[in-house]
Design an enzyme around this catalytic site. Structure first.
Site, PDB file in Angstrom:
ATOM      1  N   GLU A  21      -9.881 -10.709  -7.022  1.00 37.15           N
ATOM      2  CA  GLU A  21      -9.025  -9.524  -6.912  1.00 37.15           C
ATOM      3  C   GLU A  21      -7.880  -9.539  -7.924  1.00 37.15           C
ATOM      4  O   GLU A  21      -7.559  -8.502  -8.507  1.00 37.15           O
ATOM      5  CB  GLU A  21      -8.468  -9.428  -5.489  1.00 37.15           C
ATOM      6  CG  GLU A  21      -9.554  -9.149  -4.450  1.00 37.15           C
ATOM      7  CD  GLU A  21      -9.042  -9.263  -3.031  1.00 37.15           C
ATOM      8  OE1 GLU A  21      -9.831  -9.013  -2.100  1.00 37.15           O
ATOM      9  OE2 GLU A  21      -7.855  -9.609  -2.823  1.00 37.15           O
ATOM     10  N   TYR A  30     -12.411  -2.706  -3.308  1.00 32.91           N
ATOM     11  CA  TYR A  30     -12.944  -2.619  -1.945  1.00 32.91           C
ATOM     12  C   TYR A  30     -14.474  -2.563  -1.917  1.00 32.91           C
ATOM     13  O   TYR A  30     -15.053  -2.015  -0.984  1.00 32.91           O
ATOM     14  CB  TYR A  30     -12.354  -1.398  -1.241  1.00 32.91           C
ATOM     15  CG  TYR A  30     -10.930  -1.605  -0.754  1.00 32.91           C
ATOM     16  CD1 TYR A  30     -10.595  -2.687   0.068  1.00 32.91           C
ATOM     17  CD2 TYR A  30      -9.914  -0.704  -1.084  1.00 32.91           C
ATOM     18  CE1 TYR A  30      -9.292  -2.873   0.524  1.00 32.91           C
ATOM     19  CE2 TYR A  30      -8.604  -0.881  -0.629  1.00 32.91           C
ATOM     20  CZ  TYR A  30      -8.309  -1.966   0.175  1.00 32.91           C
ATOM     21  OH  TYR A  30      -7.023  -2.149   0.644  1.00 32.91           O
ATOM     22  N   LYS A  87       0.826  -1.213   0.000  1.00 30.19           N
ATOM     23  CA  LYS A  87       0.000   0.000   0.000  1.00 30.19           C
ATOM     24  C   LYS A  87       0.864   1.269   0.000  1.00 30.19           C
ATOM     25  O   LYS A  87       2.077   1.213   0.259  1.00 30.19           O
ATOM     26  CB  LYS A  87      -0.935  -0.036   1.212  1.00 30.19           C
ATOM     27  CG  LYS A  87      -2.033  -1.102   1.120  1.00 30.19           C
ATOM     28  CD  LYS A  87      -2.864  -1.114   2.403  1.00 30.19           C
ATOM     29  CE  LYS A  87      -4.124  -1.943   2.272  1.00 30.19           C
ATOM     30  NZ  LYS A  87      -4.916  -1.923   3.543  1.00 30.19           N
TER      31      LYS A  87
HETATM   32  P1  IDP Z   1      -7.887  -6.549   5.805  1.00 31.81           P
HETATM   33  O1  IDP Z   1      -7.055  -5.603   4.954  1.00 31.81           O
HETATM   34  O2  IDP Z   1      -7.129  -7.031   7.013  1.00 31.81           O
HETATM   35  O3  IDP Z   1      -8.492  -7.679   5.015  1.00 31.81           O
HETATM   36  P2  IDP Z   1     -10.540  -5.358   5.860  1.00 31.81           P
HETATM   37  O4  IDP Z   1     -11.504  -5.512   6.987  1.00 31.81           O
HETATM   38  O5  IDP Z   1     -10.820  -6.110   4.602  1.00 31.81           O
HETATM   39  O6  IDP Z   1      -9.092  -5.696   6.412  1.00 31.81           O
HETATM   40  O7  IDP Z   1     -10.446  -3.806   5.545  1.00 31.81           O
HETATM   41  C1  IDP Z   1      -9.819  -3.355   4.363  1.00 31.81           C
HETATM   42  C2  IDP Z   1      -8.940  -2.193   4.698  1.00 31.81           C
HETATM   43  O8  IDP Z   1      -9.748  -1.099   5.125  1.00 31.81           O
HETATM   44  C3  IDP Z   1      -7.965  -2.408   5.846  1.00 31.81           C
HETATM   45  O9  IDP Z   1      -6.792  -3.070   5.455  1.00 31.81           O
HETATM   46  C4  IDP Z   1      -7.697  -0.981   6.277  1.00 31.81           C
HETATM   47  O10 IDP Z   1      -6.771  -0.342   5.377  1.00 31.81           O
HETATM   48  C5  IDP Z   1      -9.054  -0.343   6.092  1.00 31.81           C
HETATM   49  N1  IDP Z   1      -9.838  -0.365   7.323  1.00 31.81           N
HETATM   50  C6  IDP Z   1     -10.525  -1.400   7.834  1.00 31.81           C
HETATM   51  N2  IDP Z   1     -11.151  -1.074   8.975  1.00 31.81           N
HETATM   52  C7  IDP Z   1     -10.866   0.223   9.168  1.00 31.81           C
HETATM   53  C8  IDP Z   1     -11.219   1.162  10.191  1.00 31.81           C
HETATM   54  O11 IDP Z   1     -11.936   0.850  11.141  1.00 31.81           O
HETATM   55  N3  IDP Z   1     -10.713   2.432  10.049  1.00 31.81           N
HETATM   56  C9  IDP Z   1      -9.915   2.801   9.014  1.00 31.81           C
HETATM   57  N4  IDP Z   1      -9.562   1.944   8.031  1.00 31.81           N
HETATM   58  C10 IDP Z   1     -10.021   0.678   8.112  1.00 31.81           C
END
Ligand code: IDP
Ligand code: MG
Length: 153
Positions: A128, A51, A11
């Site tokens: 993806e 996303y 990222k």
């Molecule tokens: P992951 O990347 O571990 O699979 P996901 O729940 O799929 O996590 O969320 C995608 C991305 O969204 C995360 O990697 C993070 O960058 C962002 N994200 C997830 N939850 C939050 C939050 O509560 N606040 C800010 N960004 C978040």
């Protein structure tokens, strides 16, 4: 599932901080096979599609801003149980909770700056990687030392 494929994104924060090599090295070191790699920018459309499951959540707009803010490296790794192996090496979503020894646990502090994306299931991996790579961009190859990485190569 044998020969799972997973999409990994280095990222923008990891790119800006010069950690791309460290991130990819950890996955390469595990024995996962790199079959796709590119430096690119993610535009709004690709970010929204990648996303899509998070659309409507409070952090969605910030997430799209984040992933489109600088170039990223997209990579595809292949291997038996690649999805769980990579997710374990990446660590849990919030770096402040991630175990030491994981990428997020060693390099990050905040959920909005968590360095790396990794597919959460083999099905997500296929969905993806198709957003980021054409079939022609994926390279099928095998390593000469495969039998020292896998008991049943
Ligand atoms: P992951 O990347 O571990 O699979 P996901 O729940 O799929 O996590 O969320 C995608 C991305 O969204 C995360 O990697 C993070 O960058 C962002 N994200 C997830 N939850 C939050 C939050 O509560 N606040 C800010 N960004 C978040
Ligand atoms: Mg996810």
């Amino acid at each position: 599932m044998a020969n799972e494929r997973s999409l990994v994104l280095v990222k923008p924060d990891a790119m800006q901080r010069g950690l791309a090599g460290a991130v990819l090295q950890r996955l390469e070191n595990r024995g996962l096979l790199l079959i796709g790699l590119k430096l690119m920018r993610v535009d709004q459309d690709l970010a929204s599609r990648h996303y899509a499951e998070h659309e409507g959540k409070p952090f969605f707009a910030a997430l799209v801003d984040y992933i489109t803010s600088s170039p990223i490296i997209a990579a595809v790794f292949e291997g038996d149980s690649a999805t769980s192996a990579i997710r374990n090496s990446v660590g849990v979503t919030n770096p402040s909770q991630a175990a030491a020894g994981t990428i997020r646990g060693d390099f990050g502090l905040e959920v909005g700056r968590n360095l790396v994306h990794a597919s959460d299931s083999p099905e997500s991996g296929e969905r993806e990687l198709a957003l980021f790579f054409t079939q022609e961009e994926l390279v099928q190859w095998s390593r000469d030392n495969e039998r020292w990485i896998s008991e049943n190569p």
